[in-house]
Write a protein that holds these residues in place. Structure first.
Motif, PDB file in Angstrom:
ATOM      1  N   PRO A 137      35.267  12.830 -52.270  1.00 66.27           N
ATOM      2  CA  PRO A 137      34.271  13.612 -51.599  1.00 66.27           C
ATOM      3  C   PRO A 137      33.849  14.956 -52.803  1.00 66.27           C
ATOM      4  O   PRO A 137      32.718  15.161 -52.604  1.00 66.27           O
ATOM      5  CB  PRO A 137      34.891  14.337 -50.681  1.00 66.27           C
ATOM      6  CG  PRO A 137      35.978  13.137 -50.223  1.00 66.27           C
ATOM      7  CD  PRO A 137      36.420  12.609 -51.603  1.00 66.27           C
ATOM      8  N   GLY A 138      34.707  15.492 -53.431  1.00 70.41           N
ATOM      9  CA  GLY A 138      34.151  16.372 -54.599  1.00 70.41           C
ATOM     10  C   GLY A 138      33.459  16.008 -55.525  1.00 70.41           C
ATOM     11  O   GLY A 138      32.973  17.034 -56.166  1.00 70.41           O
ATOM     12  N   ASP A 139      33.461  14.600 -55.989  1.00 70.12           N
ATOM     13  CA  ASP A 139      32.608  14.215 -57.037  1.00 70.12           C
ATOM     14  C   ASP A 139      31.136  14.497 -56.821  1.00 70.12           C
ATOM     15  O   ASP A 139      30.166  14.336 -57.687  1.00 70.12           O
ATOM     16  CB  ASP A 139      32.854  12.582 -57.327  1.00 70.12           C
ATOM     17  CG  ASP A 139      34.168  12.406 -57.791  1.00 70.12           C
ATOM     18  OD1 ASP A 139      34.868  13.435 -58.389  1.00 70.12           O
ATOM     19  OD2 ASP A 139      34.784  11.484 -57.383  1.00 70.12           O
ATOM     20  N   ILE A 140      30.729  14.444 -55.507  1.00 64.55           N
ATOM     21  CA  ILE A 140      29.179  14.408 -55.168  1.00 64.55           C
ATOM     22  C   ILE A 140      28.879  15.816 -55.445  1.00 64.55           C
ATOM     23  O   ILE A 140      29.439  16.806 -54.824  1.00 64.55           O
ATOM     24  CB  ILE A 140      28.878  13.935 -53.582  1.00 64.55           C
ATOM     25  CG1 ILE A 140      29.498  12.535 -53.526  1.00 64.55           C
ATOM     26  CG2 ILE A 140      27.602  13.942 -53.401  1.00 64.55           C
ATOM     27  CD1 ILE A 140      29.163  11.623 -54.424  1.00 64.55           C
ATOM     28  N   GLY A 141      27.596  16.111 -55.910  1.00 61.33           N
ATOM     29  CA  GLY A 141      26.994  17.467 -56.056  1.00 61.33           C
ATOM     30  C   GLY A 141      27.473  18.113 -57.305  1.00 61.33           C
ATOM     31  O   GLY A 141      26.951  19.468 -57.309  1.00 61.33           O
ATOM     32  N   ARG A 142      28.184  17.678 -58.198  1.00 67.05           N
ATOM     33  CA  ARG A 142      28.679  18.399 -59.468  1.00 67.05           C
ATOM     34  C   ARG A 142      28.378  17.418 -60.513  1.00 67.05           C
ATOM     35  O   ARG A 142      28.434  16.237 -60.236  1.00 67.05           O
ATOM     36  CB  ARG A 142      30.045  18.970 -59.395  1.00 67.05           C
ATOM     37  CG  ARG A 142      31.124  17.766 -59.345  1.00 67.05           C
ATOM     38  CD  ARG A 142      32.565  18.381 -59.609  1.00 67.05           C
ATOM     39  NE  ARG A 142      33.565  17.095 -59.294  1.00 67.05           N
ATOM     40  CZ  ARG A 142      34.100  16.374 -60.398  1.00 67.05           C
ATOM     41  NH1 ARG A 142      33.342  16.605 -61.464  1.00 67.05           N
ATOM     42  NH2 ARG A 142      34.828  15.439 -60.380  1.00 67.05           N
ATOM     43  N   PRO A 143      28.242  17.887 -61.844  1.00 64.53           N
ATOM     44  CA  PRO A 143      28.250  17.123 -62.862  1.00 64.53           C
ATOM     45  C   PRO A 143      29.353  16.347 -63.211  1.00 64.53           C
ATOM     46  O   PRO A 143      30.438  16.834 -62.970  1.00 64.53           O
ATOM     47  CB  PRO A 143      28.040  17.946 -63.992  1.00 64.53           C
ATOM     48  CG  PRO A 143      27.289  19.187 -63.334  1.00 64.53           C
ATOM     49  CD  PRO A 143      28.006  19.263 -61.899  1.00 64.53           C
ATOM     50  N   LEU A 144      29.123  14.968 -63.308  1.00 66.26           N
ATOM     51  CA  LEU A 144      30.387  14.046 -63.651  1.00 66.26           C
ATOM     52  C   LEU A 144      30.372  13.758 -65.267  1.00 66.26           C
ATOM     53  O   LEU A 144      29.670  13.751 -65.840  1.00 66.26           O
ATOM     54  CB  LEU A 144      29.960  12.829 -62.905  1.00 66.26           C
ATOM     55  CG  LEU A 144      29.868  12.825 -61.374  1.00 66.26           C
ATOM     56  CD1 LEU A 144      29.512  11.409 -61.006  1.00 66.26           C
ATOM     57  CD2 LEU A 144      31.338  13.345 -60.827  1.00 66.26           C
ATOM     58  N   THR A 145      31.763  13.653 -65.366  1.00 69.86           N
ATOM     59  CA  THR A 145      32.229  13.471 -66.878  1.00 69.86           C
ATOM     60  C   THR A 145      32.746  12.309 -66.828  1.00 69.86           C
ATOM     61  O   THR A 145      33.027  11.308 -65.857  1.00 69.86           O
ATOM     62  CB  THR A 145      33.684  14.389 -67.323  1.00 69.86           C
ATOM     63  OG1 THR A 145      34.636  13.933 -66.234  1.00 69.86           O
ATOM     64  CG2 THR A 145      33.259  15.839 -66.798  1.00 69.86           C
ATOM     65  N   VAL A 146      33.058  11.553 -68.133  1.00 72.76           N
ATOM     66  CA  VAL A 146      33.546  10.192 -68.418  1.00 72.76           C
ATOM     67  C   VAL A 146      34.651  10.179 -67.765  1.00 72.76           C
ATOM     68  O   VAL A 146      34.961   9.020 -67.316  1.00 72.76           O
ATOM     69  CB  VAL A 146      33.343  10.008 -69.979  1.00 72.76           C
ATOM     70  CG1 VAL A 146      34.222   8.657 -70.351  1.00 72.76           C
ATOM     71  CG2 VAL A 146      31.921   9.877 -70.598  1.00 72.76           C
TER      72      VAL A 146
END
Length: 280
Positions: free
Chosen positions: A45-54
């Motif tokens: 859930p915390g992945d949504i709404g923030r920049p994602l890294t490789v």
């Protein structure tokens, strides 16, 4: 089966789109599939709404494997088969984190298997064939004897299988009594979905993916003598995160972003299908 669902002419045991995508085109080298995995990912859930890294992307793909392995488990000490192993990095994860007696990775594409051998050179050497092997074979015609495996799993490959009935029969055959199967893949969520999916998504239009419903697989497993066949949606953990990752590389309105739209429209969903071979 409609004409759109019917597998295209096969070459070397594969439809042309499958032969090209996992051969010369090498889908594993496309940046959206980082780390050698080729799946949409199981996102937090915390992945949504923030920049994602490789690193986030690789973790999401590893977590999809972990979810499937946890579902099919326990794996420790057992003979385990992955159907459609690709580059074998999921097999390596299973071997290192879940401690099976032996993991076998099977894939139909010879170029994928060659890449898998290169990607896992060190582990193949250190584990040896008694613990880790890579084998060429089709989901519908597995090159194994009856009751060789305690667990069989597949991660995001079933959408390519030509014949779910044949796959179900083979999975039942190679599993030992009491053995379990888990298949993670995306399926049509609506009987009328094949044409709309082909209009939205290039992979359905060009014959790479085949639109079937999860009941097509659970019913085939039941007919093959498996028990407790069921399909569980994990779409909320797949589609929003996958689309968020895509958004850094693909703009709105581009066809890969339509996976989320297809899910939101009730045309497509992601499932884990499980079943067990009876003990007697």
């Amino acid at each position: 089966m409609t004409e759109r669902e019917r597998p295209r002419e096969r070459t070397d045991g594969m439809r042309p789109a499958v032969l090209e995508t996992y051969g010369p085109a090498d889908l594993s080298a496309v940046p959206v599939f980082a780390g050698g995995f080729i799946n949409f990912g199981y996102w937090q859930p915390g992945d949504i709404g923030r920049p994602l890294t490789v690193a986030d992307r690789i973790r999401s793909q590893q977590d999809l494997y972990r979810h499937v392995l946890d579902t099919v488990g326990p794996v420790e000490g057992g003979e385990v088969l992955e159907v459609g192993c690709g580059l074998g990095v999921g097999c390596a994860l299973a071997l290192e984190e879940y401690a099976p007696a032996r993991i076998t990775g099977m894939d139909i594409h010879p170029q994928q298997l060659e890449r898998a051998r290169r990607a896992n050179t060190g582990l193949l050497a250190s584990a040896g064939p008694a613990r880790f092997r890579l084998v060429r074979g089709a989901a519908e015609r597995m090159p194994f004897g009856e009751a060789e495996f305690d667990r069989v799993y597949s991660v995001e490959a079933a959408q390519h299988f030509d014949d779910l009935e044949a796959f179900a029969a083979e999975a039942a055959r190679v599993l030992r009594p009491g053995g379990r199967l888990a298949v993670a893949s995306f399926f049509a969520a609506d009987p009328a979905a094949p044409d709309p999916l082909a209009a939205l998504l290039t992979t359905f239009a060009d014959g790479l993916d085949i639109a079937r419903q999860p009941a097509d697989l659970t019913d085939a497993l039941t007919r093959a003598g498996m028990e407790g066949a069921r399909a569980k949606s994990i779409g909320p953990a797949v589609w929003p995160g996958w689309d968020h990752w895509l958004s850094a590389q693909w703009g709105p309105g581009t066809w890969p972003r339509n996976f989320l739209h297809a899910w939101e429209r009730g045309l497509l969903d992601y499932y884990v299908v499980t079943a067990e071979r009876p003990r007697a």
